[in-house]
Design a protein around this motif. Structure first.
Motif, mmCIF file in Angstrom:
data_model
loop_
_atom_site.group_PDB
_atom_site.id
_atom_site.type_symbol
_atom_site.label_atom_id
_atom_site.label_comp_id
_atom_site.label_asym_id
_atom_site.label_seq_id
_atom_site.Cartn_x
_atom_site.Cartn_y
_atom_site.Cartn_z
ATOM 1 N N LYS A 1 0.837 -1.199 0.000
ATOM 2 C CA LYS A 1 0.000 0.000 0.000
ATOM 3 C C LYS A 1 0.870 1.246 0.000
ATOM 4 C CE LYS A 1 -3.861 -2.315 0.240
ATOM 5 N NZ LYS A 1 -4.830 -2.336 -0.885
ATOM 6 N N LYS A 2 0.234 2.423 -0.041
ATOM 7 C CA LYS A 2 0.962 3.688 -0.039
ATOM 8 C C LYS A 2 0.341 4.638 0.980
ATOM 9 C CE LYS A 2 2.390 3.419 -4.903
ATOM 10 N NZ LYS A 2 3.770 3.040 -4.560
ATOM 11 N N GLY A 3 1.175 5.538 1.507
ATOM 12 C CA GLY A 3 0.684 6.524 2.452
ATOM 13 C C GLY A 3 1.425 6.485 3.772
ATOM 14 N N HIS A 4 1.145 7.470 4.631
ATOM 15 C CA HIS A 4 1.790 7.561 5.935
ATOM 16 C C HIS A 4 1.189 6.575 6.933
ATOM 17 C CE1 HIS A 4 3.162 11.433 4.269
ATOM 18 N NE2 HIS A 4 4.141 11.329 5.149
ATOM 19 N N VAL A 5 2.056 5.993 7.747
ATOM 20 C CA VAL A 5 1.617 5.069 8.791
ATOM 21 C C VAL A 5 0.568 5.730 9.673
ATOM 22 C CG1 VAL A 5 2.348 3.780 10.834
ATOM 23 C CG2 VAL A 5 3.817 3.826 8.804
ATOM 24 N N LYS A 6 0.809 6.980 10.050
ATOM 25 C CA LYS A 6 -0.058 7.680 10.998
ATOM 26 C C LYS A 6 -1.456 7.963 10.453
ATOM 27 C CE LYS A 6 1.626 12.305 9.755
ATOM 28 N NZ LYS A 6 2.315 13.519 10.264
ATOM 29 N N HIS A 7 -1.659 7.755 9.161
ATOM 30 C CA HIS A 7 -2.972 7.994 8.566
ATOM 31 C C HIS A 7 -3.829 6.732 8.484
ATOM 32 C CE1 HIS A 7 -1.211 11.776 6.413
ATOM 33 N NE2 HIS A 7 -1.536 12.007 7.673
ATOM 34 N N TYR A 8 -3.256 5.593 8.892
ATOM 35 C CA TYR A 8 -3.979 4.317 8.859
ATOM 36 C C TYR A 8 -4.292 3.835 10.271
ATOM 37 C CZ TYR A 8 -2.840 3.634 3.881
ATOM 38 O OH TYR A 8 -2.746 3.753 2.517
ATOM 39 N N THR A 9 -5.467 3.264 10.439
ATOM 40 C CA THR A 9 -5.797 2.630 11.719
ATOM 41 C C THR A 9 -5.067 1.294 11.813
ATOM 42 O OG1 THR A 9 -7.688 1.422 10.832
ATOM 43 C CG2 THR A 9 -8.109 3.658 11.679
ATOM 44 N N LEU A 10 -5.020 0.729 12.997
ATOM 45 C CA LEU A 10 -4.389 -0.579 13.167
ATOM 46 C C LEU A 10 -5.075 -1.615 12.294
ATOM 47 C CD1 LEU A 10 -2.411 -2.494 14.529
ATOM 48 C CD2 LEU A 10 -4.041 -2.736 16.407
ATOM 49 N N ARG A 11 -6.379 -1.580 12.258
ATOM 50 C CA ARG A 11 -7.114 -2.553 11.445
ATOM 51 C C ARG A 11 -6.709 -2.457 9.981
ATOM 52 N NH1 ARG A 11 -13.753 -3.322 11.251
ATOM 53 N NH2 ARG A 11 -13.750 -5.155 9.879
ATOM 54 N N GLU A 12 -6.532 -1.234 9.487
ATOM 55 C CA GLU A 12 -6.132 -1.045 8.087
ATOM 56 C C GLU A 12 -4.689 -1.494 7.868
ATOM 57 O OE1 GLU A 12 -8.920 2.850 7.009
ATOM 58 O OE2 GLU A 12 -6.994 3.125 8.032
ATOM 59 N N LEU A 13 -3.820 -1.194 8.804
ATOM 60 C CA LEU A 13 -2.425 -1.614 8.687
ATOM 61 C C LEU A 13 -2.304 -3.134 8.692
ATOM 62 C CD1 LEU A 13 -0.804 0.990 11.120
ATOM 63 C CD2 LEU A 13 -0.385 0.849 8.653
ATOM 64 N N LYS A 14 -3.140 -3.790 9.472
ATOM 65 C CA LYS A 14 -3.093 -5.247 9.584
ATOM 66 C C LYS A 14 -3.513 -5.956 8.290
ATOM 67 C CE LYS A 14 -1.550 -6.601 13.598
ATOM 68 N NZ LYS A 14 -0.391 -7.515 13.637
#
Length: 244
Positions: A61-74
């Protein structure tokens, strides 16, 4: 003769997807003495283990870590560049890593990926988590942002801190002592044998990063520095154990 420890940089990242549970578990199997990992906060304030501020390089994926929730990062694939793997690997939380650390005796170097203007929320949360798991004597806090580790030392003096730096520092043990650090983590090429020995004689641990070539590992083992931080823990352990 003192035996230099081997820390696996982002886990066994030379042979496994970096900062994943698989890379950490592999480091343990390779008989590393410790692991190094990086922490940031998700959009919903969870502590996640990932190096870059953006997910672009290490996930699909693309984008900043801080802009994603944990669920999205997972949901992201943290091993998409490793085409030969037969299953996906994911971004872990620091809770997952600490749960695993409770099953072994490895040391864990936690690097804060933060800047001067942040709220110190990340540091405060990590300190509390270390205390919740009673891992104070197995954790080292490091960062290129020295304000970050000074804050940690102020609120948790029982946890070791070590500044990361990539340029030569004159009398690094003096600087370490001035900020309450018990260790230093210099880039491997900027610290001399004389500085390593003098620093350790003054009670400050020296753990150079990221030492990957055989000749550089051999050189640092000959200096008997506290530890080396490497992408290839299996190689480092093999070379180290031949020497001692």
């Amino acid at each position: 003769m003192k035996k230099t420890m081997v820390f696996a940089h982002r886990g066994a990242s030379g042979t496994h997807p970096e900062n994943t549970m698989e890379a950490f578990i592999a480091a343990e199997a390779m008989e590393a003495d410790g692991i190094e990992l990086d922490v940031q906060l998700s959009a919903d304030g969870e502590i996640v283990v990932i190096h870059d501020r953006k997910v672009n390089r290490t996930t699909n994926k693309k984008g900043h870590v801080k802009h994603y929730t944990l669920r999205e990062l997972k949901k992201m694939d943290a091993s998409y560049m490793w085409k030969h793997l037969n299953r996906k690997h994911y971004i872990p939380t620091l809770v997952e890593v600490f749960d695993w650390l409770c099953t072994n005796t490895l040391i864990c170097n936690v690097e804060f990926k933060s800047n001067k203007s942040n709220s110190l929320e990340l540091e405060n949360k990590v300190v509390q988590l270390v205390r919740d798991y009673q891992l104070e004597d197995r954790i080292i806090f490091s960062s290129f942002n020295h304000y970050s580790i000074v804050h940690c030392h102020q609120i948790a003096p029982e946890i070791e801190t070590a500044p990361l730096y990539s340029e030569n520092i004159f009398m690094p043990w003096v600087y370490a002592e001035s900020i309450g650090a018990k260790g230093i983590h210099p880039k491997w090429g900027v610290i001399s044998e004389q500085a390593i020995r003098a620093t350790e004689e003054n009670g400050i641990s020296v753990r150079p990063y990221t030492v990957n070539r055989e000749r550089d590992l051999q050189r640092l083992f000959s200096y008997q520095c506290t530890a080396v931080i490497t992408d290839f823990p299996a190689l480092a352990v093999k070379l180290r154990d031949k020497k001692y």
